[in-house]
Design an enzyme around this catalytic site. Sequence first.
Site, PDB file in Angstrom:
ATOM      1  N   CYS A   1      -6.006   8.228   8.830  1.00 55.44           N
ATOM      2  CA  CYS A   1      -6.237   7.681  10.167  1.00 55.44           C
ATOM      3  C   CYS A   1      -5.914   8.710  11.229  1.00 55.44           C
ATOM      4  CB  CYS A   1      -5.355   6.452  10.375  1.00 55.44           C
ATOM      5  SG  CYS A   1      -5.890   5.042   9.422  1.00 55.44           S
TER       6      CYS A   1
ATOM      7  N   LYS B   1       0.832  -1.213   0.000  1.00 53.65           N
ATOM      8  CA  LYS B   1       0.000   0.000   0.000  1.00 53.65           C
ATOM      9  C   LYS B   1       0.864   1.259   0.000  1.00 53.65           C
ATOM     10  CE  LYS B   1      -1.793   1.825   3.893  1.00 53.65           C
ATOM     11  NZ  LYS B   1      -1.536   3.276   3.926  1.00 53.65           N
ATOM     12  N   ASN B   2       1.886   1.280   0.867  1.00 51.93           N
ATOM     13  CA  ASN B   2       2.668   2.512   0.990  1.00 51.93           C
ATOM     14  C   ASN B   2       3.598   2.753  -0.191  1.00 51.93           C
ATOM     15  OD1 ASN B   2       1.303   2.873   3.336  1.00 51.93           O
ATOM     16  ND2 ASN B   2       3.057   2.590   4.705  1.00 51.93           N
TER      17      ASN B   2
ATOM     18  N   ARG C   1      -4.537  10.131   3.969  1.00 49.72           N
ATOM     19  CA  ARG C   1      -3.371  10.983   4.182  1.00 49.72           C
ATOM     20  C   ARG C   1      -2.530  11.108   2.897  1.00 49.72           C
ATOM     21  NH1 ARG C   1      -0.533  14.470   7.785  1.00 49.72           N
ATOM     22  NH2 ARG C   1       1.678  14.051   7.577  1.00 49.72           N
TER      23      ARG C   1
ATOM     24  N   ASP D   1       3.699   0.926  12.102  1.00 47.80           N
ATOM     25  CA  ASP D   1       2.510   0.265  11.541  1.00 47.80           C
ATOM     26  C   ASP D   1       2.342  -1.168  12.051  1.00 47.80           C
ATOM     27  OD1 ASP D   1       1.934   2.525  10.161  1.00 47.80           O
ATOM     28  OD2 ASP D   1       2.489   1.777   8.189  1.00 47.80           O
TER      29      ASP D   1
ATOM     30  N   PRO E   1       0.577  16.884  11.159  1.00 51.17           N
ATOM     31  CA  PRO E   1       0.769  18.091  10.362  1.00 51.17           C
ATOM     32  C   PRO E   1       1.469  17.792   9.031  1.00 51.17           C
ATOM     33  CG  PRO E   1       2.319  18.029  12.204  1.00 51.17           C
ATOM     34  CD  PRO E   1       1.439  16.830  12.348  1.00 51.17           C
ATOM     35  N   ILE E   2       1.431  18.760   8.122  1.00 49.45           N
ATOM     36  CA  ILE E   2       2.168  18.604   6.855  1.00 49.45           C
ATOM     37  C   ILE E   2       3.192  19.725   6.714  1.00 49.45           C
ATOM     38  CG2 ILE E   2       0.478  17.238   5.563  1.00 49.45           C
ATOM     39  CD1 ILE E   2      -0.471  19.911   4.269  1.00 49.45           C
ATOM     40  N   ASP E   3       3.603  20.268   7.874  1.00 51.02           N
ATOM     41  CA  ASP E   3       4.544  21.403   7.841  1.00 51.02           C
ATOM     42  C   ASP E   3       5.860  21.058   7.139  1.00 51.02           C
ATOM     43  OD1 ASP E   3       4.761  19.663  10.099  1.00 51.02           O
ATOM     44  OD2 ASP E   3       6.173  21.047  11.024  1.00 51.02           O
TER      45      ASP E   3
ATOM     46  N   ILE F   1       6.685   7.339  17.161  1.00 46.10           N
ATOM     47  CA  ILE F   1       6.442   8.034  15.876  1.00 46.10           C
ATOM     48  C   ILE F   1       5.159   8.868  15.922  1.00 46.10           C
ATOM     49  CG2 ILE F   1       6.188   7.759  13.359  1.00 46.10           C
ATOM     50  CD1 ILE F   1       8.918   6.800  14.336  1.00 46.10           C
TER      51      ILE F   1
HETATM   52  C1  UD1 Z   1       3.869   6.963   6.304  1.00 45.20           C
HETATM   53  C2  UD1 Z   1       3.073   5.714   6.076  1.00 45.20           C
HETATM   54  C3  UD1 Z   1       2.411   5.260   7.380  1.00 45.20           C
HETATM   55  C4  UD1 Z   1       3.460   5.110   8.484  1.00 45.20           C
HETATM   56  C5  UD1 Z   1       4.307   6.372   8.596  1.00 45.20           C
HETATM   57  C6  UD1 Z   1       5.482   6.219   9.554  1.00 45.20           C
HETATM   58  C7  UD1 Z   1       2.349   5.910   3.779  1.00 45.20           C
HETATM   59  C8  UD1 Z   1       1.222   6.057   2.850  1.00 45.20           C
HETATM   60  N1  UD1 Z   1       2.050   5.970   5.095  1.00 45.20           N
HETATM   61  O1  UD1 Z   1       2.965   7.977   6.721  1.00 45.20           O
HETATM   62  O2  UD1 Z   1       1.797   3.995   7.124  1.00 45.20           O
HETATM   63  O3  UD1 Z   1       2.795   4.894   9.708  1.00 45.20           O
HETATM   64  O4  UD1 Z   1       4.858   6.720   7.305  1.00 45.20           O
HETATM   65  O5  UD1 Z   1       6.275   5.165   9.172  1.00 45.20           O
HETATM   66  O6  UD1 Z   1       3.480   5.716   3.384  1.00 45.20           O
HETATM   67  N2  UD1 Z   1       5.250  14.789  10.638  1.00 45.20           N
HETATM   68  C9  UD1 Z   1       5.243  16.143  10.942  1.00 45.20           C
HETATM   69  N3  UD1 Z   1       5.167  17.032   9.910  1.00 45.20           N
HETATM   70  C10 UD1 Z   1       5.111  16.645   8.594  1.00 45.20           C
HETATM   71  C11 UD1 Z   1       5.126  15.251   8.326  1.00 45.20           C
HETATM   72  C12 UD1 Z   1       5.198  14.343   9.368  1.00 45.20           C
HETATM   73  O7  UD1 Z   1       5.296  16.550  12.118  1.00 45.20           O
HETATM   74  O8  UD1 Z   1       5.049  17.494   7.710  1.00 45.20           O
HETATM   75  C13 UD1 Z   1       5.280  13.805  11.762  1.00 45.20           C
HETATM   76  C14 UD1 Z   1       3.979  12.989  11.818  1.00 45.20           C
HETATM   77  O9  UD1 Z   1       2.956  13.678  12.502  1.00 45.20           O
HETATM   78  C15 UD1 Z   1       4.432  11.731  12.526  1.00 45.20           C
HETATM   79  C16 UD1 Z   1       5.864  11.551  12.015  1.00 45.20           C
HETATM   80  O10 UD1 Z   1       6.275  12.834  11.524  1.00 45.20           O
HETATM   81  O11 UD1 Z   1       4.452  11.929  13.909  1.00 45.20           O
HETATM   82  C17 UD1 Z   1       5.986  10.507  10.896  1.00 45.20           C
HETATM   83  O12 UD1 Z   1       5.201  10.896   9.803  1.00 45.20           O
HETATM   84  P1  UD1 Z   1       5.549  10.491   8.307  1.00 45.20           P
HETATM   85  O13 UD1 Z   1       6.840   9.732   8.249  1.00 45.20           O
HETATM   86  O14 UD1 Z   1       5.420  11.712   7.464  1.00 45.20           O
HETATM   87  O15 UD1 Z   1       4.359   9.512   7.986  1.00 45.20           O
HETATM   88  P2  UD1 Z   1       3.392   9.502   6.730  1.00 45.20           P
HETATM   89  O16 UD1 Z   1       4.175   9.790   5.492  1.00 45.20           O
HETATM   90  O17 UD1 Z   1       2.179  10.276   7.029  1.00 45.20           O
END
Ligand code: UD1
Length: 417
Positions: free
Chosen positions: A116, A22-23, A92, A306, A122-124, A328
């Site tokens: 989820c 999926k990822n 997401r 995960d 955040p997406i900062d 995480i």
């Molecule tokens: C991806 C995976 C998800 C997995 C996660 C961590 C996909 C589709 N999903 O999610 O299954 O659980 O990696 O291995 O690949 N964060 C920020 N700011 C940002 C981006 C992230 O603070 O702009 C934080 C998130 O809130 C979280 C941590 O960083 O606490 C990890 O997030 P990230 O690695 O970005 O996970 P996803 O890409 O959302």
Amino acid sequence: MQNIVIHGPCQLSGEITVQGAKNSILPILAASVLSRGECIIKNCPNILDVQTSIEILNYLGCKTKFENSTLIVNSEIISRNEIPDYLMRKMRSSIIFLGALVARTGGAKLTFPGGCNLGPRPIDIHLSSLQQLGVSINNIHGALECKILDKISGTDIVLPFPSVGATENVILASSTCKGTTIIENAAREPEISDLANFLNSMGAKIKGAGSSKITIEGVNKFHPSEYSVIPDRIVSITLMAGAAATGGNLILRKTDPNLIKSIFPIFEEAGCLIKTYKDTLKINAPEKIHSVEEIRTMPYPGFPTDAQAPIMAMLAKSIGTSVFVETIFENRFKHAEELIKLGAKIKVNGNVAVVEGVENLFGAKIRAHDLRGAAALVIAGLASYGKTIIEGAEYFLRGYEISNFPNCIKIEPTIED
Ligand code: UD1
């Protein structure tokens, strides 16, 4: 709304073919908009998140055809570069279209993604990295208007955290940049390498994916390609956990043992025997498994966040006490409350959960709150005596092909009391 209904105990044994990751497929589908032609993507899992990606691709003007695990995406014509809020909120990964659309069309208009609820997500890092590449981003009441004036110029980006999604967005956005982009502290997950390999098969010049330093040399043009997605390592771990929780002997076909070998010691500590040969993995579980000392989630190659929920469900009936530390996500223990309703003994304190193994679990009506939490409840349902009804089947179906699971698991429509 649908429920998952399980009549337990039901041993997870026999042979199962593991679905595509999926990822990987989600960023790869976003990347397919760059090809300007017909991409043939094989080993595509038939899950709800893929259906959402297909809806987004169709909305953008692509033509798609999905048959027998092969998804064909024709992105010759992209008629718009905006994604409506109802599609953004479904998952997401909708945010990964941002980098792809910027690279293909020079801009994108979208809203904040859903997905989820694991605490604040955040997406900062995505946005600040794209800004460093020269993308102007205006947040107008939650609508993100992103554009580039000319081409993106290559630059050096140091991510403050190895975010999987942000790494993917930077790779995609800079795939057509002027010059070279270097990402430091990049996420190292195998799905990042899969995305880079897919892009390279279309003509991109990306090196170092899988390490924390990725170099992207911009190219002017891509060409369509045929590509096969890697096996899903989290589904593999989920199935192994299901076998371990139910005393099963399970053979996984079309998996990649190399992607999950770092967690074999956990299964071995629990008393399971694992054998691998090429793309096949065999797990033999004892009648009763043992607890595991401490499991701490970490970015790859550490223990995957995960897999935390499925392994917690596996250890609910173990002999002894196991400790989980979630590093995480802030709020990723919602499944614990539901496991407790089945008879599990779990104490949660902040980001630590202590699981004291119990003799037996008993079926009850419980609720899924997120995708991997739902997988945990399915494992617990298999290991429980009696009927377990899990509300929120949609969470599970976002990431798991139900056809892979034995007949004792059924999806049924919700009947209101
Ligand atoms: C991806 C995976 C998800 C997995 C996660 C961590 C996909 C589709 N999903 O999610 O299954 O659980 O990696 O291995 O690949 N964060 C920020 N700011 C940002 C981006 C992230 O603070 O702009 C934080 C998130 O809130 C979280 C941590 O960083 O606490 C990890 O997030 P990230 O690695 O970005 O996970 P996803 O890409 O959302």
